[in-house]
Design an enzyme around this catalytic site. Structure first.
Site, PDB file in Angstrom:
ATOM      1  CD  GLN A 168      -0.930   1.739   2.984  1.00  0.00           C
ATOM      2  OE1 GLN A 168       0.138   1.270   3.381  1.00  0.00           O
ATOM      3  NE2 GLN A 168      -1.599   2.662   3.628  1.00  0.00           N
ATOM      4  NE  ARG A 169       3.703   1.242   5.290  1.00  0.00           N
ATOM      5  CZ  ARG A 169       3.252   0.005   5.457  1.00  0.00           C
ATOM      6  NH1 ARG A 169       2.209  -0.414   4.778  1.00  0.00           N
ATOM      7  NH2 ARG A 169       3.842  -0.813   6.303  1.00  0.00           N
ATOM      8  CG  ASP A 175       8.602   0.567  11.919  1.00  0.00           C
ATOM      9  OD1 ASP A 175       9.609   0.080  12.491  1.00  0.00           O
ATOM     10  OD2 ASP A 175       7.709  -0.128  11.412  1.00  0.00           O
ATOM     11  CB  CYS A 231       3.225   2.031  10.300  1.00  0.00           C
ATOM     12  SG  CYS A 231       3.942   3.682  10.191  1.00  0.00           S
ATOM     13  CB  CYS A 257      -3.812  -8.202  18.565  1.00  0.00           C
ATOM     14  SG  CYS A 257      -2.029  -8.503  18.501  1.00  0.00           S
TER      15      CYS A 257
END
Length: 381
Positions: free
Chosen positions: A70-71, A128, A191, A338
């Site tokens: 996506q990026r 990150d 992120c 999760c």
């Protein structure tokens, strides 16, 4: 020094009066290390390579997965499961064969950082997580290297230049002057946990490349002693000024830190999560479901994540886990999950240390592992 092909390639640089061939020579002679070739690293590397930086090192130990696409614009569907460093180096070499790409398919650590960074002029931090940011900063300060920093989160980006010495030989501040101590563990999601607008790293990575080029060539004024903040939703920008801190343990008035440290411990994190021996695999969980084993399944993600994909667990978001503590069974096995296993590990640690739960299992790899192994049709996000 330049071939005919190079002169043609860089011609738009060469005709800029304040840049010209002298600036291009500085780029060709420069050595830049990029730490992380993900969202920020992809545009950063692309523009440094296109600009003609002579030697570029890439440090990253990760592999390409669906959620990167996506990026992280260096990668495609064909690269899934492959080393990011290998894929990036191959693609960048095609982009500009006059650039020397050096690959470090390793995790940057306190044990190898100084050896890797010492042969470079500038380091660009595209990581990150806080342990690596402090590690990169400290190594750069100890080795007297410039650190061009950027970070992204959801719709906001930050940018600065650390440890930069100006023409008057004044040394600028570093990351520890701006952020003396890390935030509490889990206060700032990555992120992967908090999300990021796909175009944001493209913007910030390009700005990061701009600062690297300014530092190398000496044009303009690098973003030293300033923190640039961009909010892409409002398109408002803020520039904060900050100074060197005399209490900085690395290069303040009374330095107390002479080398690299354990940055996970410094940031209040535990590498092993303390619960590594209490994991359950998605395959074992699936078997429990098939055999109708009596256990409780709890999903600690956000409600919107649950809407995208779930495996039938009881939804108790991590930030509400204490509110619904009475709904967690102490009399049988409880599996908590999760998206990746990080937030569920946090929930287990809290429940174990504060409320004495001893019957909790963490679903290893989270719902992403379930989608990869058990239900291949499940949406991955």
């Amino acid at each position: 020094m330049f071939s005919k092909e190079e002169l043609e390639r860089y011609s738009r640089h060469l005709i800029i009066p304040d840049f010209n061939i002298e600036g291009q020579k500085k780029l060709k002679n420069a050595r830049v290390l990029v730490v992380g070739c993900g969202g920020l690293g992809a545009p950063l590397l692309s523009y440094l390579v296109a600009a003609g930086v002579g030697t570029i090192g890439i440090v990253d130990d990760d592999v390409v997965d669906h959620t990167n696409l996506q990026r992280q614009v260096l990668f495609t569907e064909e690269d899934l499961g492959k080393s990011k460093v290998e894929v990036a180096a191959n693609r960048l070499s095609i982009q500009n064969p006059f650039v020397d790409i050096i690959k470090y398919n390793v995790k940057l650590t306190s044990e190898n950082a100084l050896d890797i960074i010492k042969s470079y002029d500038v380091v660009a931090d595209g990581t990150d997580n806080f342990p690596t940011r402090y590690l990169v900063n400290d190594a750069c300060v100890l080795l007297n290297k410039v650190n061009v920093y950027a970070s992204i989160y959801r719709f906001e980006g930050q940018l600065s230049v650390f440890n930069f010495t100006d023409q008057e030989k004044n040394l600028g501040p570093n990351y520890r002057d701006l952020f003396p101590t890390p935030p509490p563990p889990d206060a700032v999601p990555s992120c992967a946990e908090g999300g990021v607008l796909g175009v944001l790293p493209g913007i910030m990575g390009s700005l990061q490349a701009n600062e690297v080029i300014k530092v190398i060539t000496g044009i303009g004024a690098p973003l030293s002693a300033k923190l640039f903040i961009l909010d892409t939703l409002s398109f408002e920008t803020t520039t904060l000024k900050f100074k060197r801190n005399p209490k900085n343990p690395l290069n303040g008035e009374h330095p107390s830190q002479k080398g690299l440290i354990d940055y996970y411990k410094f940031c209040g994190l535990n590498r092993s999560q303390d619960f590594s021996t209490k994991d359950i695999s998605v395959s074992d969980l699936y078997q429990w479901m098939q055999k109708e084993v009596d256990f409780q399944l709890i999903d600690v993600r956000k409600p919107y994540e649950y809407e995208i994909a779930n495996i039938g667990g009881q939804l108790i978001p991590l930030d509400q886990i204490e509110k619904y503590i009475n709904q967690i069974d102490k009399g049988k096995k409880v599996v908590i999950h999760c998206r990746t296993g990080k937030r569920s590990a946090q929930a287990i640690k809290l429940l174990h240390e504060k409320y004495g739960f001893k019957n909790l299992l963490n679903l290893k790899g989270g719902i992403l592992a379930w989608a990869d192994t058990i239900d291949l049709s499940m949406a991955k996000y």
